[in-house]
Design a protein around this motif. Structure first.
Motif, mmCIF file in Angstrom:
data_model
loop_
_atom_site.group_PDB
_atom_site.id
_atom_site.type_symbol
_atom_site.label_atom_id
_atom_site.label_comp_id
_atom_site.label_asym_id
_atom_site.label_seq_id
_atom_site.Cartn_x
_atom_site.Cartn_y
_atom_site.Cartn_z
ATOM 1 N N GLY A 1 0.773 -1.205 -0.120
ATOM 2 C CA GLY A 1 -0.007 0.070 -0.134
ATOM 3 C C GLY A 1 0.929 1.470 0.055
ATOM 4 N N LEU A 2 1.688 1.238 0.871
ATOM 5 C CA LEU A 2 2.588 2.550 0.907
ATOM 6 C C LEU A 2 3.589 2.632 -0.237
ATOM 7 N N ALA A 3 4.056 1.665 -0.789
ATOM 8 C CA ALA A 3 4.937 1.704 -2.156
ATOM 9 C C ALA A 3 3.922 2.202 -3.202
ATOM 10 N N ILE A 4 2.874 1.664 -3.248
ATOM 11 C CA ILE A 4 1.969 2.197 -4.295
ATOM 12 C C ILE A 4 1.551 3.551 -4.135
ATOM 13 N N SER A 5 1.257 4.232 -2.941
ATOM 14 C CA SER A 5 0.905 5.433 -2.478
ATOM 15 C C SER A 5 1.920 6.316 -2.827
ATOM 16 N N LYS A 6 3.261 6.006 -2.668
ATOM 17 C CA LYS A 6 4.334 7.016 -2.859
ATOM 18 C C LYS A 6 4.512 7.174 -4.489
ATOM 19 N N GLN A 7 4.272 5.969 -5.397
ATOM 20 C CA GLN A 7 4.234 6.165 -6.781
ATOM 21 C C GLN A 7 3.245 7.115 -7.227
ATOM 22 N N LEU A 8 2.010 6.862 -6.649
ATOM 23 C CA LEU A 8 0.811 7.716 -7.095
ATOM 24 C C LEU A 8 1.001 9.184 -6.705
ATOM 25 N N ALA A 9 1.780 9.369 -5.447
ATOM 26 C CA ALA A 9 2.071 10.812 -5.078
ATOM 27 C C ALA A 9 2.978 11.507 -6.102
ATOM 28 N N LEU A 10 4.119 10.847 -6.452
ATOM 29 C CA LEU A 10 4.970 11.137 -7.547
ATOM 30 C C LEU A 10 4.434 11.578 -8.597
ATOM 31 N N LEU A 11 3.490 10.493 -9.192
ATOM 32 C CA LEU A 11 2.642 10.922 -10.280
ATOM 33 C C LEU A 11 1.954 12.174 -10.363
ATOM 34 N N MET A 12 1.499 12.671 -9.150
ATOM 35 C CA MET A 12 0.573 13.489 -8.875
ATOM 36 C C MET A 12 1.485 14.908 -8.772
ATOM 37 N N GLY A 13 2.866 14.786 -8.948
ATOM 38 C CA GLY A 13 3.621 16.018 -8.894
ATOM 39 C C GLY A 13 4.093 16.402 -7.421
ATOM 40 N N GLY A 14 3.889 15.589 -6.547
ATOM 41 C CA GLY A 14 4.276 15.638 -5.059
ATOM 42 C C GLY A 14 5.174 14.599 -4.667
ATOM 43 N N ASP A 15 5.092 14.386 -3.355
ATOM 44 C CA ASP A 15 6.073 13.586 -2.490
ATOM 45 C C ASP A 15 5.181 12.969 -1.366
ATOM 46 N N ILE A 16 5.933 11.955 -0.464
ATOM 47 C CA ILE A 16 5.350 11.470 0.274
ATOM 48 C C ILE A 16 6.247 11.184 1.635
ATOM 49 N N GLY A 17 5.847 11.164 2.947
ATOM 50 C CA GLY A 17 6.828 11.073 4.218
ATOM 51 C C GLY A 17 6.044 10.495 5.337
ATOM 52 N N VAL A 18 6.751 10.741 6.326
ATOM 53 C CA VAL A 18 6.224 10.307 7.627
ATOM 54 C C VAL A 18 7.005 10.800 8.958
ATOM 55 N N GLU A 19 6.484 11.099 9.819
ATOM 56 C CA GLU A 19 7.150 11.696 11.060
ATOM 57 C C GLU A 19 6.503 10.631 12.269
ATOM 58 N N SER A 20 7.374 10.073 12.865
ATOM 59 C CA SER A 20 6.674 8.998 13.994
ATOM 60 C C SER A 20 7.842 8.945 15.074
ATOM 61 N N LEU A 21 7.255 8.353 16.242
ATOM 62 C CA LEU A 21 8.275 7.932 17.498
ATOM 63 C C LEU A 21 7.543 6.721 17.879
ATOM 64 N N PRO A 22 8.298 5.707 18.284
ATOM 65 C CA PRO A 22 7.449 4.526 19.128
ATOM 66 C C PRO A 22 6.512 5.113 20.152
#
Length: 723
Positions: free
Chosen positions: A540-561
């Protein structure tokens, strides 16, 4: 100061006081003598009486005084007028001389004992001083270098005495401190008094150009010396011929050893090349060359290219060999390309077939399950069928992810550009995840500015919803309590498009820094224990990344355990000039209800070869109040359309005898059938499949497994247009 003065013309000669005095006395003496002689005789002849003689003498004296006074007055007036005329002329000549001297292009000075007595205006401009400042100034004060001044002074006097004048160049210091170069000449006016006249010309610019020329010559000499080329120069006017040392050493001579005469150059040329070289030179000399006029000077270079010629011969041989290798390799690459293209086509066909073969039974499973759920009254059966429905839809999502990833890797995934409203997209997302959030007791919040919610945009709403659903689904999966917030905010905006940032923030278990590095890689999850506990394929996240790039954007995450996560992505959307109508999800009645109330009895032709899919589709359509006829292949569908009129046709693609594409093309040629809506309802879900349907004459595309809401919404859209 008006210097120098020149001799005046003869009519304006200056008056000599001694000569004027002598002239007056001589005239007076002559007149007096003549008067006395003449009057004495006349008186003696006319008068004898003493008294009369006395009176006559007195009258004679008075007359003499009067006459001489008149004569003297006339003479003096004449002399004064002549003197005034001479003075005026002298002043005019002096003024003209001053104007001429001041307008001269060179500076002119008069010097006495090395001190300025007079300067013209040009000299003022050269030095920057006013005339009043220069008069009385020692000439040495203007010199930049006093040693240079002393050397010039020592040479100037003897030269002016022996040769009449002295010329030279020197540096002067202007009033503003600027150093200038001047060219000067000087000559004596009066050797006794030491008076001399001098002229000065500013040659600073010429000196600068000479310096630049010398520097360029120096650089050229360095270039010639470093270029390993022989240089020759032929001055045609003087018939002199010079060559550089390298020219001589190139031919095996020592520097200075060659006979440097133009008529001797032929002996240094190879006999085979002599005729050609001689003709070339003569052509230049005669002015016959295309790019030359009759020359006054010729120059050129000679380069030793013996080694280059040897290398060229070797390169030519290697080139022939390389050309043979390239031809051979090109043939191999052409074969490899053909194999690769065949493999790509085979993969594409495999993916298309796999999509069809997986989606067709899934349509039957999900469709039948949906029908049972809609009709079941027994709670236990509804619960069991609900579990089957969820499992089937999960399996379908896995199938979709695998096919999407395959399309992305094959670069066959493209985005649509349709009108959309973010408010509709969020409402659709909410309808899909809200139930799960309520079941888990997790609060679901959406932060979407009202202006942004209603802003008409252009983009791919389905793929945007796919990313949002994936991120929100993950947040629900890993959040046991707390909240999930989905927010949208603009980052950049101009007249044509807008860049938006989407965030999905949860209060879940969080992710370690080590696991964050692998999140957006296909088939990767945070760790294996979470994969077992929470499930998922890691696509899911790999596909979401590629879709975001196709839409002229990017993807990321900010997290702590144990501190939650914030997944974000950006996407660029065009601004639409159209305002999309409200989504059926936001209206009071569902599309199915509106079909029942507005289009009950409408005739629908269903072209479908798979019996279970026939049953599922018929059941859904008839429940909506529609009248359904079934054709088992494209041939039968074409025959039925020839003889019957239908409000809408649902067309499968892969059917025996005649496929849906060819059947549609044939239907569009039938009289009165060009406008009937034909909707593809097929498991062929690739973009090119949709495009092929549109090009064949179909109006829209519904993918299998069929979502009843999507089916009824699409049917309603096209049934409305038939009225």
């Amino acid at each position: 100061m008006t210097w120098p003065k020149t001799a005046k013309p003869s009519d304006a000669s200056p008056i000599d006081p001694a000569r004027v005095s002598l002239k007056i006395v001589s005239i007076y003496a002559l007149v007096a003598s003549l008067w006395i002689l003449a009057t004495d005789r006349i008186v003696a002849w006319q008068f004898n009486d003493v008294t009369q003689l006395t009176l006559a003498s007195i009258v004679k004296g008075l007359l003499f005084i009067a006459l001489t006074s008149i004569l003297l007055q006339s003479l003096i007036r004449s002399l004064l007028e002549k003197a005034q005329s001479a003075t005026s002329r002298e002043r005019q000549i002096s003024h003209e001389q001053q104007v001429i001297l001041d307008s001269a292009l060179v500076g002119i000075v008069k010097v006495r004992q090395r001190t300025f007595l007079w300067v013209n205006h040009t000299f003022e401009k050269i030095t920057g001083y006013e005339a009043d400042e220069l008069l009385g100034m020692p000439t040495s004060q203007l010199y930049f270098d006093q040693d240079e001044y002393q050397a010039i002074a020592a040479k100037a006097g003897p030269a002016m005495l022996d040769q009449g004048s002295f010329r030279g160049e020197c540096r002067l210091l202007r009033k503003n401190g600027e150093v200038i170069w001047v060219e000067f000449s000087s000559a004596f006016l009066d050797v006794q008094t030491g008076d001399s006249i001098g002229t000065f010309s500013d040659i600073t610019e010429r000196k600068q150009k000479e310096t630049e020329l010398l520097e360029k010559k120096r650089q050229l000499a360095l270039v010639i010396a470093g270029s390993d080329q022989g240089f020759w120069d032929w001055q045609l006017d003087s018939n002199t011929f010079t060559v550089s040392p390298r020219f001589e050493t190139m031919l095996g001579y020592e520097p200075g050893e060659m006979t440097l005469a133009p008529e001797q150059w032929g002996k240094y040329v190879n006999e085979e090349d002599l005729i050609k070289a001689h003709a070339s030179v003569q052509s230049h000399l005669a002015g016959k060359s295309k790019n030359h006029e009759v020359p006054l000077r010729m120059a050129g270079t000679h380069t030793d290219i013996t080694e280059r010629k040897r290398l060229e011969s070797e390169v030519s041989a290697y080139s022939d060999h390389l050309e043979h290798l390239v031809d051979s390799r090109t043939q191999e690459l052409a074969k490899a390309k053909a194999v690769a293209e065949a493999g790509s086509r085979a993969k594409s066909i495999f993916l298309a077939n796999m999509s069809h073969e997986l989606r067709t039974p899934m349509n039957a499973i999900i469709g039948m399950t949906g029908i049972v759920l809609r009709q079941a009254q027994n709670p236990k059966i509804k619960d069991q069928m609900g579990k089957i429905d969820r499992a089937a839809k999960h399996l379908l999502s896995v199938i979709n992810d695998v096919l999407d990833l395959s399309k992305i890797e094959a670069e066959r995934l493209s985005l649509e550009q349709n009108d959309l409203l973010l408010g509709d997209v969020m409402a659709s997302l909410l309808s899909l995840v809200e139930h799960s959030a309520i079941e888990k007791g997790v609060q679901l919040q959406i932060e979407l500015p009202p202006a942004l919610s209603k802003l008409p945009l252009q983009g791919d709403a389905m793929r945007l919803n796919q990313i949002l659903l994936n991120l929100t689904g993950n947040a629900l999966k890993f959040t046991e309590k707390g909240s999930i917030t989905l927010r949208v905010m603009p980052i950049e905006e101009n007249s044509s498009d807008v860049l938006l940032r989407f965030e999905v923030q949860d209060t879940g278990i969080g992710i370690s820094a080590e696991d964050l590095k692998r999140l957006f890689t296909a088939f990767e999850q945070a760790d294996s224990s979470k994969t077992r506990k929470y499930g998922g394929t890691g696509l899911g996240l790999a596909i979401s990344k590629q879709l975001a790039l196709l839409m002229g954007g990017d993807i990321g995450v900010e997290s702590l355990p144990e501190a939650g996560s914030t997944f974000w992505f950006t996407a660029r959307f065009g601004k639409s000039k159209n305002s999309p109508g409200p989504s059926p999800l936001l209206t009071g009645d569902s599309p199915e209800t509106r079909i029942k109330t507005q289009f009950a009895g409408a005739r629908i032709l269903l072209a479908e070869d798979e019996p279970i899919n026939q049953e599922v589709s018929r059941e859904l359509l008839e429940e909506a109040g529609l009248q359904v006829d079934i054709a088992v292949d494209g041939e039968e569908a074409l025959l039925m359309v020839k003889h019957e009129s239908y409000d809408l046709i649902l067309m499968d693609i892969q059917m025996p005898k005649l496929n849906g594409i060819d059947a549609t093309r044939a239907i569009r040629t039938l009289p009165g059938r060009k406008e009937v809506p034909i909707l593809a309802m097929t498991a062929n879900a690739f973009d090119e499949d949709r495009q092929a349907c549109i090009e064949a004459g179909m109006n829209d595309h519904i993918g299998k497994p069929v979502d009843p809401n999507v089916l009824f919404e699409t049917l309603l859209k096209w049934l409305v247009k038939t009225r």
